[in-house]
Design an enzyme around this catalytic site. Structure first.
Site, PDB file in Angstrom:
ATOM      1  N   ASP A 261     148.197 -36.041  -9.895  1.00 34.78           N
ATOM      2  CA  ASP A 261     149.086 -34.898  -9.992  1.00 34.78           C
ATOM      3  C   ASP A 261     150.515 -35.310 -10.367  1.00 34.78           C
ATOM      4  OD1 ASP A 261     149.778 -32.014  -9.324  1.00 34.78           O
ATOM      5  OD2 ASP A 261     151.065 -33.066  -7.906  1.00 34.78           O
ATOM      6  N   GLU A 296     148.341 -35.560 -14.984  1.00 32.22           N
ATOM      7  CA  GLU A 296     149.156 -34.379 -15.300  1.00 32.22           C
ATOM      8  C   GLU A 296     150.574 -34.882 -15.491  1.00 32.22           C
ATOM      9  OE1 GLU A 296     150.479 -30.086 -13.418  1.00 32.22           O
ATOM     10  OE2 GLU A 296     150.385 -31.865 -12.157  1.00 32.22           O
TER      11      GLU A 296
END
Length: 594
Positions: A261, A296
């Site tokens: 993330d 990401e």
């Protein structure tokens, strides 16, 4: 027999039958005592700030705390499991006790991947690993090949998205036990499904994080992230805690990969960036398995996703492509607020560029930030990009959590779903999307007191001036009703959502039949823009085994089709030489014919 236990630098680990080593880095404390099943044990402190104790005859499931000099009892930051909440006692876990049923599973090749993003707490009425396991046959029959589970590391409260985890090694107790999660992964493998986990290595949540008290050196106060002080990845003990977590999840839970993330918030000044170290260690530790690592990253970079000459992946496999979602969203809805303003001008051209080259922004200036963003990406293979038309973030970060079907309407959304599943990029579906779920996915938490008040007020303030939303209309993140409203409605797949589900199933059958074989040798510089017009995009890709062409129209006017060689493998509302509104056509020419 292969061991599926990971010896951590931090925490409680079995070294022999009944012998457990407890290890904690707490340079901020002069004295730490291990309280195990109500009995205190002295922990020996080293000069580097490590506290350690070995205890014999420890039964799995035994409760323990670390007790500080002032009498405060805290959980183990590297706990494998919590008895209940994030502040309570940790549990000693023997990972060797779980008996794996599908030990020969090696995973699936990346080009076969169709990702299904799942939040355990809202995927089923029960919100547990066991309940999710009962839905695995449904996903396998649908044509899904990979489940991506939103973060499960223990976080504050019972309910939440999971991105505020504080105990990075412990599955969230409200979802079930470590063995429950292992059983979920094990059963998925039995149905031919890969399982990857979304992990957060860029910050800790606001409740239950005792690391600043134990080890202030764990953080760089002068280096801030959107969620607080930056982690000190260049400090050895902190780096071990962070770098070992991905290896631990892959080893002990036999996962098939990880999604990292917001890595743009992982700032590391070490000679070797911690993310590169993590990827290299994972590749070295699992050379004979299909392990897929995605990132990401708002920077639109490619240096973490190289390919070797034979196509092998030495570091990370793919990048979540927010550009695709954002451009598609603007094209479908006309919304241009916040980060969507970067895609407000000629979204059709941006969609075409993304499909043929990877990113929309490849060094251009972002109107939103006024800064250049991205690098050239046309040289990347199409499978280096994970695309989606909705996900937990883009849905849940709306005030009312509306899904795309509620914003763009079913006709446009069907065309966009087909577009997603026929491109050579790796597609991701958000849970419920396969049957046209209309229940929202809202932002929800389970905080109390001042923290709950701060989250509630911050959420309302975030949407001041956004559309027609008034402060009081933004659902309270801490209300249980917000969480319950976000659950999937499992009556729909066999009711009003059945035709949509059949449509998705048909698309996935065709993808596996026609698109996947093209991707084995698909390289960069393969895409070509054929034509764009208002609401219309036509593109093609040329691969060693054939040429794939796609034209889609969600505009208000019919558009003439450009030359698209080959056989029509899918058409929706399309016939003749023009493509009417809300239609799509896909053609494939063999390598010889192309």
């Amino acid at each position: 027999m292969e061991s599926r236990s990971f010896l951590k630098s931090w925490g409680a680990d079995y070294e022999a039958d009944g012998v457990v080593r407890f290890r904690l880095w707490a340079p901020g404390q002069e004295r730490v005592t291990l309280r195990l099943a109500g009995t205190d044990h002295i922990m020996r402190k080293s000069e580097e700030g490590w506290f350690e104790a070995r205890v014999t005859d420890v039964e799995p499931g035994t409760e323990y705390h670390y007790v500080l000099a002032d009498g405060m009892a805290v959980p183990d930051p590297a706990s494998r499991a919590q008895k209940a909440d994030v502040n309570g006692p940790s549990l000693v876990i023997d990972p060797a006790r779980y008996e794996w049923q599908h030990r020969q599973w090696k995973g699936r090749p990346w080009e076969e991947t169709v990702v299904y993003e799942m939040h355990i707490g809202t995927f089923t009425p029960e919100g547990t690993f066991k309940a999710a396991m009962a839905k695995l046959p449904y996903l396998a029959e649908l044509g899904i090949t990979m489940i991506e589970v939103l973060p499960v590391s223990q976080f504050g409260g019972e309910r939440g998205w999971g991105y505020d985890g504080v105990l990075l090694y412990a599955p969230h107790s409200a979802y079930g036990t470590p063995d429950d999660f292992k059983a979920f992964v094990d059963a998925a493998h039995g149905y031919g499904l890969s399982v990857v986990l979304d992990i957060v290595l860029n910050h800790f949540g606001p409740e239950g994080n005792y690391l600043p008290l134990l080890a202030p050196q764990f953080f760089h106060e002068e280096r801030m992230t959107p969620w607080g002080p930056g982690i000190a990845y260049d400090v050895d003990a902190a780096r071990r805690y962070i770098a070992e977590a991905p290896l631990y999840w892959l080893k002990e839970y036999y996962l098939d990969g990880l999604r990292f993330d917001a890595i743009d918030q992982i700032e590391d000044t070490s000679e070797k960036h911690v993310l590169i170290e993590i990827a290299e260690r994972i590749r070295a530790a699992a050379p004979n398995r299909y392990i897929h690592l995605t990132t990401e990253d708002s920077r639109n970079v490619t240096f973490l996703h190289p390919r070797e000459e034979n196509g092998a992946v030495p570091l990370f496999t793919g990048e979540w492509n927010d550009d695709f979602h954002n451009a598609i969203h603007v094209l479908a809805t006309g919304e241009t607020q916040a980060y969507y303003q970067d895609f407000a001008e000629a979204p059709e051209k941006l969609v075409a560029r993304i499909l043929t080259e990877g990113f929309a922004y490849q060094g251009e200036v972002s109107p939103q930030t006024g800064k250049k963003r991205g690098v050239k990406s046309a040289g990347q293979p199409p499978v280096a990009f994970v695309d989606f038309i909705q996900n937990h973030d883009q849905t849940g970060n709306r005030a009312q959590g509306e899904r795309l079907i509620s914003l763009a309407g079913p006709d446009r959304t069907r065309v966009l779903l087909a577009t997603l599943l026929f491109t050579p990029h790796i597609p991701l579906l958000f849970m419920g999307e396969e049957y046209g779920e209309t229940n929202p996915f809202l932002f929800f938490t389970d905080f109390h007191g001042e923290l709950a008040k701060a989250v509630r007020e911050g959420r309302a303030k975030e949407f001041e001036g956004h559309g027609d939303f008034e402060d009081e209309s933004v659902p309270d993140p801490n209300a249980q009703s917000t969480f319950m409203a976000s659950k999937l409605d499992w009556k729909k797949p066999n009711g009003e959502g059945k035709s949509w589900l059949d449509f998705t199933r048909q698309l996935l059958v065709l993808r596996h039949q026609h698109i996947v074989p093209l991707l084995v040798r698909a390289g960069g510089h393969s895409g070509t823009v054929l034509k764009t017009a208002k609401g219309f995009v036509a593109v093609s890709w040329t691969f060693p085994s054939g040429t794939l062409s796609l034209a889609m129209n969600i505009g208000e006017q019919s558009q003439p089709l450009p030359e698209m060689p080959g056989e029509t493998i899918f058409a929706w509302q399309a016939s003749g030489s023009e493509l009417p509104p809300n239609a799509i056509i896909v053609r494939l020419a063999s390598g010889d014919a192309a």
